[in-house]
Scaffold this active site. Structure first.
Site, PDB file in Angstrom:
ATOM      1  N   ARG A   1       0.813  -1.227   0.000  1.00  0.00           N
ATOM      2  CA  ARG A   1       0.000   0.000   0.000  1.00  0.00           C
ATOM      3  C   ARG A   1       0.845   1.275   0.000  1.00  0.00           C
ATOM      4  NH1 ARG A   1      -5.087  -1.610  -1.472  1.00  0.00           N
ATOM      5  NH2 ARG A   1      -5.797  -3.359  -0.196  1.00  0.00           N
TER       6      ARG A   1
ATOM      7  N   HIS B   1       3.946 -11.171  -4.952  1.00  0.00           N
ATOM      8  CA  HIS B   1       2.862 -10.388  -5.567  1.00  0.00           C
ATOM      9  C   HIS B   1       3.216  -8.913  -5.503  1.00  0.00           C
ATOM     10  CE1 HIS B   1      -1.079  -8.912  -6.631  1.00  0.00           C
ATOM     11  NE2 HIS B   1      -1.537 -10.138  -6.759  1.00  0.00           N
TER      12      HIS B   1
ATOM     13  N   TYR C   1      -0.371  -3.198  -5.038  1.00  0.00           N
ATOM     14  CA  TYR C   1      -1.666  -2.871  -5.634  1.00  0.00           C
ATOM     15  C   TYR C   1      -1.648  -1.490  -6.303  1.00  0.00           C
ATOM     16  CZ  TYR C   1      -3.365  -6.668  -2.657  1.00  0.00           C
ATOM     17  OH  TYR C   1      -3.564  -7.871  -2.049  1.00  0.00           O
TER      18      TYR C   1
ATOM     19  N   HIS D   1      -0.475  -7.138 -11.343  1.00  0.00           N
ATOM     20  CA  HIS D   1      -1.683  -6.831 -12.097  1.00  0.00           C
ATOM     21  C   HIS D   1      -1.320  -5.938 -13.283  1.00  0.00           C
ATOM     22  CE1 HIS D   1      -4.454  -7.496  -8.338  1.00  0.00           C
ATOM     23  NE2 HIS D   1      -3.765  -8.569  -8.674  1.00  0.00           N
TER      24      HIS D   1
ATOM     25  N   GLU E   1      -0.967 -11.208 -14.453  1.00  0.00           N
ATOM     26  CA  GLU E   1      -2.114 -11.925 -13.884  1.00  0.00           C
ATOM     27  C   GLU E   1      -3.394 -11.574 -14.645  1.00  0.00           C
ATOM     28  OE1 GLU E   1      -4.537 -12.319  -9.620  1.00  0.00           O
ATOM     29  OE2 GLU E   1      -2.534 -11.426  -9.682  1.00  0.00           O
TER      30      GLU E   1
ATOM     31  N   ASP F   1      -5.655 -16.765 -12.372  1.00  0.00           N
ATOM     32  CA  ASP F   1      -6.408 -16.762 -11.116  1.00  0.00           C
ATOM     33  C   ASP F   1      -7.786 -17.354 -11.399  1.00  0.00           C
ATOM     34  OD1 ASP F   1      -8.381 -15.712  -9.144  1.00  0.00           O
ATOM     35  OD2 ASP F   1      -6.625 -14.735  -8.290  1.00  0.00           O
TER      36      ASP F   1
ATOM     37  N   HIS G   1     -10.718 -14.939 -10.833  1.00  0.00           N
ATOM     38  CA  HIS G   1     -10.738 -13.917 -11.883  1.00  0.00           C
ATOM     39  C   HIS G   1     -11.233 -14.499 -13.207  1.00  0.00           C
ATOM     40  CE1 HIS G   1      -7.343 -11.530  -9.635  1.00  0.00           C
ATOM     41  NE2 HIS G   1      -8.441 -11.688  -8.914  1.00  0.00           N
TER      42      HIS G   1
ATOM     43  N   HIS H   1      -3.329 -18.915  -9.301  1.00  0.00           N
ATOM     44  CA  HIS H   1      -3.914 -18.537  -8.025  1.00  0.00           C
ATOM     45  C   HIS H   1      -5.183 -19.364  -7.858  1.00  0.00           C
ATOM     46  CE1 HIS H   1      -1.840 -14.305  -7.885  1.00  0.00           C
ATOM     47  NE2 HIS H   1      -1.050 -15.281  -7.494  1.00  0.00           N
TER      48      HIS H   1
ATOM     49  N   ASP I   1     -14.187  -9.283  -8.239  1.00  0.00           N
ATOM     50  CA  ASP I   1     -13.030  -9.992  -7.702  1.00  0.00           C
ATOM     51  C   ASP I   1     -13.285 -10.305  -6.228  1.00  0.00           C
ATOM     52  OD1 ASP I   1     -10.599 -10.945  -6.894  1.00  0.00           O
ATOM     53  OD2 ASP I   1      -9.473  -9.123  -7.294  1.00  0.00           O
TER      54      ASP I   1
ATOM     55  N   HIS J   1     -12.933 -13.358  -3.652  1.00  0.00           N
ATOM     56  CA  HIS J   1     -12.416 -14.699  -3.427  1.00  0.00           C
ATOM     57  C   HIS J   1     -13.199 -15.426  -2.340  1.00  0.00           C
ATOM     58  CE1 HIS J   1      -8.133 -13.581  -5.052  1.00  0.00           C
ATOM     59  NE2 HIS J   1      -9.127 -13.146  -5.837  1.00  0.00           N
TER      60      HIS J   1
ATOM     61  N   GLU K   1      -5.306 -17.950  -2.292  1.00  0.00           N
ATOM     62  CA  GLU K   1      -5.529 -16.582  -1.817  1.00  0.00           C
ATOM     63  C   GLU K   1      -6.936 -16.492  -1.214  1.00  0.00           C
ATOM     64  OE1 GLU K   1      -2.898 -14.012  -5.000  1.00  0.00           O
ATOM     65  OE2 GLU K   1      -5.009 -14.362  -5.414  1.00  0.00           O
TER      66      GLU K   1
END
Length: 463
Positions: A152, A185, A188, A225, A260, A294, A297, A331, A344, A346, A376
Site C-alpha cells: 500500500r 505479488h 496494488y 496486475h 495476472e 487466477d 478472476h 492462483h 473480484d 475470493h 488466496e
C-alpha cells in the site's frame, strides 16, 4: 478418503520410524536438549515449528515434521533410553495415509513429500521476508507467495541483507526452489499503463524495486496486475505496459515478470486473454514474461471452468490465444460472485460458485505439474490454509464420479449455500441498476479502496 487425507499430520507422527540408535553418554543427551531449545534464530522460529525436506542418497524426498509435541516426545523418550544420536534430532517422518484418526489438521501441518502439484498460499512476511518460509511450512505448503514490502506504499525501507541471507538459506534448507515455486505479488498501486508521466514513473520505480528485491532473494517469478487504461485507448495502454517491461528487463537479470488475468471490470486490463497476448507480443524478451491464471478472476471474467468440457475449452482457448508455454503459475480461489460478474471476490475452496470440481480438474491436469498453485482464499485462522492444502492434494488421482468426492463436494457446497444465495441476489440487483443507469467509463475510480491502478477490491480481496 478425503477425511483421511486431511489427517496427514497426525498420521505422519504415528507412522514415524526412529533410526537405530548408538549408545552414547548422558552428556550427549543434555547437549541435544540444549540444541532443541535454542531453535533456529536465523529464521525467527523454533525448529519444532517448521518442516524441512531432506534428500536421501536414493533421491527420495521426505518430509521432516518437527512440532512442539513431537519434540517433547523425542526429548522424553531419549532420556528414558539414555542414548540418542545427532540424527534423531532430525528424524525423517514419512507421510502415510491416515486411518482411524480424528478429523483435524494440526498446526504445524506436515508437508506432503513427492507431490508434483506444488500447492501453497500467500503467506505473511511480517518481521522480515524470511518469516514467510516458516509461515508456509506451518501450513504444509510446497510453494508460497508473499509481498516483498508494503503493498500500500510507493516506497519502503531497503531490505536488510541479514533478512535476504536468511531467506536464501531457508529456501535451501527447506527444499524450496525460489526460481520456480515462490511467487511474490506486486503492489496494488502499480499501474504500468498510467498515461500521467509522474505517476507512471512512480509505478515503474516501485515495480523495478520489487524485481531487484526478487533477484536479491534468488526468486525467479514476480506476479503483478496489468493495470488499467484509465481512459486511454486499450492499444496505447498495452504498449505502455510492454515498454515498461522491456525497460525493467534491461535493468535486471533473470526474474520473469508474470502478468495476472483479471476479473474484467471497467477499464482494468487482463479480463480477456487477448490483453495478455498483446502485451506479450510487444515485449522484446519473451523469455522474461509469463502468465498467472487466477481461478476466481477467470470465472468472474466469464471463463467457465466448472465441468471437464468447459475447463478443456477455456484451457484450449488459453493455448490458442496466449500459449501454454507462458503459463507459469495459478492462483487457486473459489468465487463469492456468479459467473461473468466482473467482481473480484475470493471464496474458500468448494464454498463458492465454482464448487469443488474445477479444483479436481486442476489437480489432475498434468500440464500444471511443477507450477506454484497459490491459495488466496479468506483465512480466519491458520489451519484454514493447512486444511485447503490437504484438500487440494487429496484430489490428485480422483475421478469425478467418486462417491466420496461427490459427498465432499456436496458438503462444501451446502456450507456455502447461504453466502451464494446472498451474493446472487446482490449480483442481480447490481445488474439491474447497471441496465437502468449505465456507468460512465474513462474516469478514475473514486471508490473507497480505489487507487492509481484503477482497481478496487470492494473491501474483499485484491490479489
Amino acid at each position: 478418503m478425503f477425511a483421511k487425507m486431511a489427517r496427514t499430520t497426525r498420521a505422519a507422527a504415528a507412522a514415524a520410524k526412529k533410526k537405530k540408535q548408538k549408545e552414547e553418554s548422558s552428556s550427549q543427551v543434555s547437549g541435544l536438549d540444549e540444541k532443541e531449545e535454542s531453535g533456529d534464530e536465523e529464521l525467527g522460529v523454533s525448529v519444532h515449528n517448521t518442516q524441512t525436506f531432506a534428500a536421501a542418497a536414493s533421491q527420495v524426498t521426505t518430509a521432516i515434521v518437527e512440532s512442539a509435541s513431537s519434540a517433547k516426545t523425542v526429548s522424553t523418550s531419549s532420556k528414558k533410553r539414555g542414548a540418542v544420536t545427532e540424527e534423531e534430532e532430525e528424524t525423517v517422518r514419512v507421510i502415510k495415509k491416515a486411518r482411524g484418526e480424528k478429523d483435524e489438521i494440526m498446526i504445524p501441518a506436515a508437508r506432503t513429500a513427492g507431490v508434483k502439484m506444488m500447492v501453497g498460499a500467500h503467506v505473511s512476511m511480517a518481521g522480515g521476508v524470511q518469516h514467510a518460509i516458516a509461515n508456509s511450512l506451518n501450513i504444509g505448503g510446497n510453494a508460497f507467495a508473499l509481498f516483498l514490502k508494503s503493498q500500500r506504499k510507493w516506497t519502503s525501507p531497503d531490505m536488510k541483507e541479514a533478512d535476504a541471507k536468511a531467506f536464501r538459506a531457508g529456501c535451501e534448507e527447506n527444499g524450496f526452489d525460489p526460481r520456480k515455486h515462490i511467487l511474490p505479488h506486486g503492489s496494488y498501486l502499480i499501474n504500468l499503463a498510467n498515461g500521467d508521466a509522474e505517476k507512471a514513473k512512480k509505478a515503474y520505480d516501485c515495480f523495478l524495486d520489487d524485481l531487484k528485491r526478487c533477484e536479491r532473494l534468488g526468486i525467479g517469478l514476480y506476479n503483478f496486475h496489468p493495470g488499467s487504461t484509465l481512459g486511454l485507448s486499450r492499444s496505447e495502454s498495452l504498449t505502455r505496459v510492454a515498454k515498461a517491461l522491456d525497460k525493467a528487463h534491461s535493468e535486471t537479470k533473470y526474474c520473469i515478470t508474470v502478468l495476472e488475468n483479471m476479473a474484467g471490470a471497467g477499464n482494468v486490463i487482463g479480463g480477456k486473454f487477448e490483453d495478455l497476448r498483446d502485451i506479450i507480443a510487444k515485449v522484446k524478451d519473451k523469455d522474461r514474461v509469463g502468465v498467472c491464471l487466477d481461478t476466481c478472476h477467470l470465472f468472474a471474467a466469464g471463463h467457465d471452468i466448472r465441468t471437464q468440457e468447459s475447463y478443456d475449452k477455456v484451457m484450449s482457448n488459453f493455448d490458442r490465444i496466449i500459449g501454454r508455454k507462458y503459463l507459469v503459475a495459478l492462483h487457486i480461489n473459489d468465487s463469492k460472485a456468479p459467473l461473468a460478474s466482473k467482481r473480484d471476490l475470493h471464496q474458500n475452496i468448494g464454498l463458492g460458485f465454482l464448487g469443488l470440481e474445477p479444483f479436481r480438474l486442476i489437480m489432475n491436469d498434468e500440464r500444471l505439474e511443477g507450477l506454484p498453485l497459490i491459495l488466496e482464499t479468506p483465512m480466519e485462522e491458520e489451519k484454514t490454509w493447512a486444511e485447503e492444502v490437504k484438500l487440494l492434494e487429496s484430489l490428485i488421482g480422483v475421478e469425478g464420479d467418486d462417491p466420496e468426492f461427490l459427498a465432499k463436494a456436496k458438503e462444501l457446497a451446502d456450507r456455502g449455500a447461504g453466502e451464494r444465495r446472498t451474493a446472487g441476489i446482490a449480483a442481480q440487483k447490481k445488474a439491474f441498476k447497471a441496465v437502468a443507469k449505465p456507468k460512465k467509463r474513462g474516469k478514475k475510480s473514486t471508490k473507497k479502496g480505489g487507487n492509481e491502478s484503477g482497481e478496487s477490491d470492494d473491501g474483499e480481496h485484491s490479489c
